[in-house]
Design a protein around this motif. Structure first.
Motif, PDB file in Angstrom:
ATOM      1  N   ILE A  26       1.113  -1.261  -0.275  1.00 56.67           N
ATOM      2  CA  ILE A  26       0.189   0.029  -0.081  1.00 56.67           C
ATOM      3  C   ILE A  26       0.759   1.100  -0.169  1.00 56.67           C
ATOM      4  O   ILE A  26       0.637   2.519   0.264  1.00 56.67           O
ATOM      5  N   GLN A  27       2.203   1.278  -0.435  1.00 58.17           N
ATOM      6  CA  GLN A  27       2.930   2.318  -0.754  1.00 58.17           C
ATOM      7  C   GLN A  27       3.065   2.696  -1.946  1.00 58.17           C
ATOM      8  O   GLN A  27       3.166   2.201  -3.120  1.00 58.17           O
ATOM      9  N   GLU A  28       3.701   3.658  -1.953  1.00 55.18           N
ATOM     10  CA  GLU A  28       4.307   4.442  -3.220  1.00 55.18           C
ATOM     11  C   GLU A  28       5.964   3.718  -3.092  1.00 55.18           C
ATOM     12  O   GLU A  28       6.417   3.620  -2.826  1.00 55.18           O
ATOM     13  N   ASP A  29       6.186   4.054  -5.224  1.00 49.57           N
ATOM     14  CA  ASP A  29       8.285   3.866  -5.406  1.00 49.57           C
ATOM     15  C   ASP A  29       8.900   2.662  -4.979  1.00 49.57           C
ATOM     16  O   ASP A  29       9.478   2.677  -3.728  1.00 49.57           O
ATOM     17  N   LEU A  30       8.568   1.645  -4.933  1.00 54.05           N
ATOM     18  CA  LEU A  30       8.601  -0.303  -4.538  1.00 54.05           C
ATOM     19  C   LEU A  30       9.411  -0.021  -5.120  1.00 54.05           C
ATOM     20  O   LEU A  30      10.055  -0.382  -6.235  1.00 54.05           O
ATOM     21  N   PHE A  31      11.006  -1.246  -4.760  1.00 53.25           N
ATOM     22  CA  PHE A  31      12.359  -2.175  -5.121  1.00 53.25           C
ATOM     23  C   PHE A  31      11.943  -3.428  -3.832  1.00 53.25           C
ATOM     24  O   PHE A  31      12.225  -2.803  -2.996  1.00 53.25           O
ATOM     25  N   LEU A  32      12.122  -4.072  -4.708  1.00 59.84           N
ATOM     26  CA  LEU A  32      11.651  -5.344  -4.252  1.00 59.84           C
ATOM     27  C   LEU A  32      12.678  -6.054  -4.570  1.00 59.84           C
ATOM     28  O   LEU A  32      13.181  -6.709  -5.414  1.00 59.84           O
ATOM     29  N   TRP A  33      14.087  -6.567  -3.589  1.00 56.01           N
ATOM     30  CA  TRP A  33      15.063  -7.676  -4.297  1.00 56.01           C
ATOM     31  C   TRP A  33      15.505  -8.793  -3.013  1.00 56.01           C
ATOM     32  O   TRP A  33      15.585  -8.254  -1.736  1.00 56.01           O
ATOM     33  N   GLU A  34      15.534  -9.502  -3.617  1.00 56.67           N
ATOM     34  CA  GLU A  34      16.462 -10.960  -3.061  1.00 56.67           C
ATOM     35  C   GLU A  34      17.100 -11.704  -3.866  1.00 56.67           C
ATOM     36  O   GLU A  34      16.975 -11.581  -5.301  1.00 56.67           O
ATOM     37  N   ASN A  35      18.219 -11.845  -3.252  1.00 56.81           N
ATOM     38  CA  ASN A  35      19.609 -12.858  -4.033  1.00 56.81           C
ATOM     39  C   ASN A  35      18.978 -13.822  -4.157  1.00 56.81           C
ATOM     40  O   ASN A  35      17.780 -14.481  -4.034  1.00 56.81           O
ATOM     41  N   ALA A  36      20.065 -14.330  -5.297  1.00 56.79           N
ATOM     42  CA  ALA A  36      20.015 -15.966  -5.611  1.00 56.79           C
ATOM     43  C   ALA A  36      19.958 -17.839  -4.599  1.00 56.79           C
ATOM     44  O   ALA A  36      19.328 -18.030  -4.837  1.00 56.79           O
ATOM     45  N   ALA A  37      20.690 -16.740  -3.525  1.00 56.34           N
ATOM     46  CA  ALA A  37      20.888 -17.345  -2.272  1.00 56.34           C
ATOM     47  C   ALA A  37      19.439 -17.480  -1.472  1.00 56.34           C
ATOM     48  O   ALA A  37      19.759 -18.250  -0.774  1.00 56.34           O
ATOM     49  N   GLN A  38      19.169 -16.403  -2.037  1.00 52.50           N
ATOM     50  CA  GLN A  38      17.991 -15.868  -0.686  1.00 52.50           C
ATOM     51  C   GLN A  38      18.707 -15.643   0.519  1.00 52.50           C
ATOM     52  O   GLN A  38      17.888 -16.147   1.723  1.00 52.50           O
ATOM     53  N   THR A  39      19.528 -15.596   0.902  1.00 55.51           N
ATOM     54  CA  THR A  39      20.500 -14.470   2.250  1.00 55.51           C
ATOM     55  C   THR A  39      20.686 -13.304   2.316  1.00 55.51           C
ATOM     56  O   THR A  39      20.763 -13.320   3.167  1.00 55.51           O
ATOM     57  N   GLN A  40      19.487 -12.852   1.309  1.00 56.65           N
ATOM     58  CA  GLN A  40      19.566 -11.044   1.382  1.00 56.65           C
ATOM     59  C   GLN A  40      18.508 -10.538   0.604  1.00 56.65           C
ATOM     60  O   GLN A  40      18.164 -11.475  -0.668  1.00 56.65           O
ATOM     61  N   GLN A  41      17.689  -9.467   1.684  1.00 55.28           N
ATOM     62  CA  GLN A  41      16.395  -8.854   0.547  1.00 55.28           C
ATOM     63  C   GLN A  41      16.474  -7.396   1.219  1.00 55.28           C
ATOM     64  O   GLN A  41      17.452  -6.916   2.638  1.00 55.28           O
ATOM     65  N   LEU A  42      16.397  -7.392   0.336  1.00 53.03           N
ATOM     66  CA  LEU A  42      15.388  -5.695   0.313  1.00 53.03           C
ATOM     67  C   LEU A  42      14.316  -4.879   0.342  1.00 53.03           C
ATOM     68  O   LEU A  42      14.436  -5.292  -1.295  1.00 53.03           O
ATOM     69  N   LEU A  43      13.899  -4.463   0.415  1.00 48.39           N
ATOM     70  CA  LEU A  43      12.525  -3.972   0.861  1.00 48.39           C
ATOM     71  C   LEU A  43      12.393  -2.819   0.137  1.00 48.39           C
ATOM     72  O   LEU A  43      12.397  -2.082   2.022  1.00 48.39           O
ATOM     73  N   THR A  44      12.418  -2.143  -0.483  1.00 52.60           N
ATOM     74  CA  THR A  44      11.930  -0.669   0.495  1.00 52.60           C
ATOM     75  C   THR A  44      11.055   0.086  -0.625  1.00 52.60           C
ATOM     76  O   THR A  44      10.137  -0.019  -1.547  1.00 52.60           O
ATOM     77  N   ALA A  45      10.547   1.430   0.449  1.00 47.52           N
ATOM     78  CA  ALA A  45       9.231   2.301  -0.634  1.00 47.52           C
ATOM     79  C   ALA A  45       9.710   3.710  -0.259  1.00 47.52           C
ATOM     80  O   ALA A  45      10.811   3.916   0.718  1.00 47.52           O
ATOM     81  N   GLY A  46       8.896   4.581  -0.902  1.00 46.55           N
ATOM     82  CA  GLY A  46       8.982   5.936  -0.968  1.00 46.55           C
ATOM     83  C   GLY A  46      10.946   6.141  -1.582  1.00 46.55           C
ATOM     84  O   GLY A  46      11.913   5.299  -1.596  1.00 46.55           O
ATOM     85  N   GLN A  47      11.096   7.665  -1.745  1.00 47.62           N
ATOM     86  CA  GLN A  47      12.354   8.142  -2.285  1.00 47.62           C
ATOM     87  C   GLN A  47      12.522   9.252  -0.543  1.00 47.62           C
ATOM     88  O   GLN A  47      11.722   9.670  -1.121  1.00 47.62           O
ATOM     89  N   VAL A  48      13.990   9.765  -0.851  1.00 49.64           N
ATOM     90  CA  VAL A  48      14.267  10.756  -0.479  1.00 49.64           C
ATOM     91  C   VAL A  48      15.179  11.691  -1.257  1.00 49.64           C
ATOM     92  O   VAL A  48      15.169  12.804  -0.352  1.00 49.64           O
ATOM     93  N   LEU A  49      15.688  10.808  -1.547  1.00 50.26           N
ATOM     94  CA  LEU A  49      16.780  12.174  -2.622  1.00 50.26           C
ATOM     95  C   LEU A  49      16.867  10.935  -3.809  1.00 50.26           C
ATOM     96  O   LEU A  49      16.907  10.099  -4.262  1.00 50.26           O
ATOM     97  N   GLN A  50      16.620  12.057  -5.507  1.00 53.70           N
ATOM     98  CA  GLN A  50      16.308  11.265  -6.421  1.00 53.70           C
ATOM     99  C   GLN A  50      16.646  12.102  -7.722  1.00 53.70           C
ATOM    100  O   GLN A  50      17.140  13.313  -7.002  1.00 53.70           O
ATOM    101  N   VAL A  51      17.014  11.547  -8.865  1.00 54.05           N
ATOM    102  CA  VAL A  51      17.594  12.122  -9.446  1.00 54.05           C
ATOM    103  C   VAL A  51      16.925  13.244 -10.082  1.00 54.05           C
ATOM    104  O   VAL A  51      15.473  13.169  -9.957  1.00 54.05           O
ATOM    105  N   GLU A  52      17.570  13.865 -10.524  1.00 56.78           N
ATOM    106  CA  GLU A  52      16.272  15.901 -11.179  1.00 56.78           C
ATOM    107  C   GLU A  52      15.320  15.227 -12.349  1.00 56.78           C
ATOM    108  O   GLU A  52      16.409  14.424 -12.567  1.00 56.78           O
TER     109      GLU A  52
END
Ligand SMILES: C=C(O[C@@H]1C=C(C(=O)O)C=C[C@H]1O)C(=O)O
Length: 424
Positions: A26-52
């Motif tokens: 239910i958030q905006e701007d998602l980046f969901l990432w899981e590595n192939a070994a399934q040992t690392q996950q990074l799940l993010t929402a929103g932006q605080v600093l972005q490209v112009e």
């Protein structure tokens, strides 16, 4: 500008990944990432600093975002620069004038997320970058109360691949150009389209892929446009003074029957054309690392990297020394696994003969912390989703003795990888 602070804390153990995913959906701007070994996950929402707006997310611009973050954010006693991450995807070819076809992603995308959930070694933590931490406790309380998100498959109709004759012609033309020694190898891409016939929660689809598919699981979502990938291919993982990369090139089918799968793998390992195709990638990557003054190590023989429906030749390659991640990525990309060799000539040829812009297809997608650690995958086995329409992309390495029919079948199987995974 308000001073932003990086707040990091461990998640209460009672919070489940499926509840975090429910909240993310239910958030905006998602980046969901899981590595192939399934040992690392990074799940993010929103932006605080972005490209112009209107600027290409180049490697230099991305580096600058991290620099800006370090100059302007404040840490607390429990946060480190490791918790501040740049996420996103660069373009395959920023010089391709047709990238506009990629809409929201036409300039690539790079930003520092507002909220990130990270899992390492079975421990979840959350990082919030904000003026104060007043949102953190209510957010945790809300997540704890949410139902667990259930995985969903996609309903797709009207699947259509790019025309056979047109694509096989471009392979034949490429083989001729290789034989005239314009270049040694070029990877040619083919597309397929399909329509979504029912609305879906993309985070739930990502969860389905994570539960059922080998490979990385990646979802980028911005303003209702998605890019999704189940790539098996790492571009580079960055640890202090170490880069772990590798060559993934050379392809055969996989089989549910283990004996048949092994037989196919053995044939692939002995196949002269695939070995040659693979070797060009190994040499290309090694020479980039050597030119960056790194100490390079790689086994002399490839191994097998298996996905649900395919098997690839794979040579892991490491470089040790003073590693500057975005410089390495810039030089590596595109490796001869996605571009060709020599790089510049191959990319120019791709721009000329392919009928569509690659956009994010085959491009570096991943994250990098302000401490210069992180990982980028190669965005293959991927699709762009715009207003119910999915565009799938797949490529195959063309060398002097490539056969257009075999390469057509190979790209067909690659196109089917994500299609099957999404719908079953
Ligand atoms: C380009 C793709 O795959 C790449 C090309 C391969 C090959 O030519 O054998 C194998 C793996 C990938 O490096 C794709 O899946 O779209």
């Amino acid at each position: 500008m308000t001073q932003l602070t990086v707040y990091t804390q461990k998640l209460p153990p009672a919070i489940k990944r499926s509840q975090i995913l429910q909240w993310l959906s239910i958030q905006e701007d998602l980046f969901l990432w899981e590595n192939a070994a399934q040992t690392q996950q990074l799940l993010t929402a929103g932006q605080v600093l972005q490209v112009e707006p209107g600027t290409i997310a180049s490697f230099a611009v991305a580096q600058d975002l991290l620099r800006q973050a370090q100059a302007s954010f404040q840490l607390t006693a429990s946060s480190t620069w490791q918790d501040v991450k740049l996420v996103g995807s660069f373009l395959f070819d920023s010089e391709d004038a047709r990238n506009g076809q990629w809409g929201t992603f036409q300039q690539g995308i790079a930003y520092i997320p507002q909220v990130s959930f990270v899992e390492t070694e079975d421990q979840w933590q959350v990082t919030l970058i904000a003026a104060d931490d007043s949102a953190l406790e209510p957010m945790m309380a809300q997540i704890l109360q949410l139902a667990e998100l259930q995985p969903q498959t996609l309903e797709l109709g009207n699947y259509q691949e790019q025309k056979t004759a047109q694509w096989q012609d471009s392979v034949a033309q490429t083989v001729a150009a290789i034989q005239q020694q314009h270049f040694q190898k070029v990877v040619l891409a083919r597309t397929a389209m399909a329509q979504q016939t029912a609305q879906v929660n993309w985070v739930a689809v990502w969860l389905h892929l994570s539960l059922t598919q080998p490979g990385y699981h990646i979802l980028l979502q911005t303003r209702d446009v998605q890019f999704i990938s189940i790539t098996p291919e790492r571009l580079a993982k960055f640890l202090p003074n170490l880069v772990q990369t590798g060559a993934v090139a050379g392809t055969t089918a996989n089989d549910l029957d283990a004996v048949k799968a092994k037989q196919l793998a053995k044939q692939l390992l002995q196949d002269v054309k695939n070995r040659q195709e693979h070797d060009i990638v190994v040499q290309g990557i090694k020479s980039v690392l050597q030119q960056a003054n790194l100490q390079v190590q790689a086994p002399s023989q490839p191994q097998i990297l298996a996905t649900a429906n395919l098997q690839h030749l794979w040579t892991p390659i490491t470089g040790r020394g003073l590693v500057r991640p975005l410089t390495i990525i810039e030089r590596l990309h595109p490796t001869p696994a996605l571009g060709g060799f020599p790089q510049a000539q191959a990319v120019a040829w791709i721009r000329k003969v392919e009928t569509q812009a690659r956009g994010l297809f085959g491009a570096p997608i991943g994250y990098l912390s302000a401490q210069q650690t992180g990982e980028f995958a190669v965005g293959i086995r991927s699709a762009l989703v715009q207003q119910q329409q999915l565009s799938f992309f797949a490529g195959a390495g063309i060398v002097a003795d490539s056969d257009p029919v075999t390469e057509f079948r190979e790209t067909g199987a690659k196109l089917q990888s994500l299609y099957q995974a999404l719908t079953h």
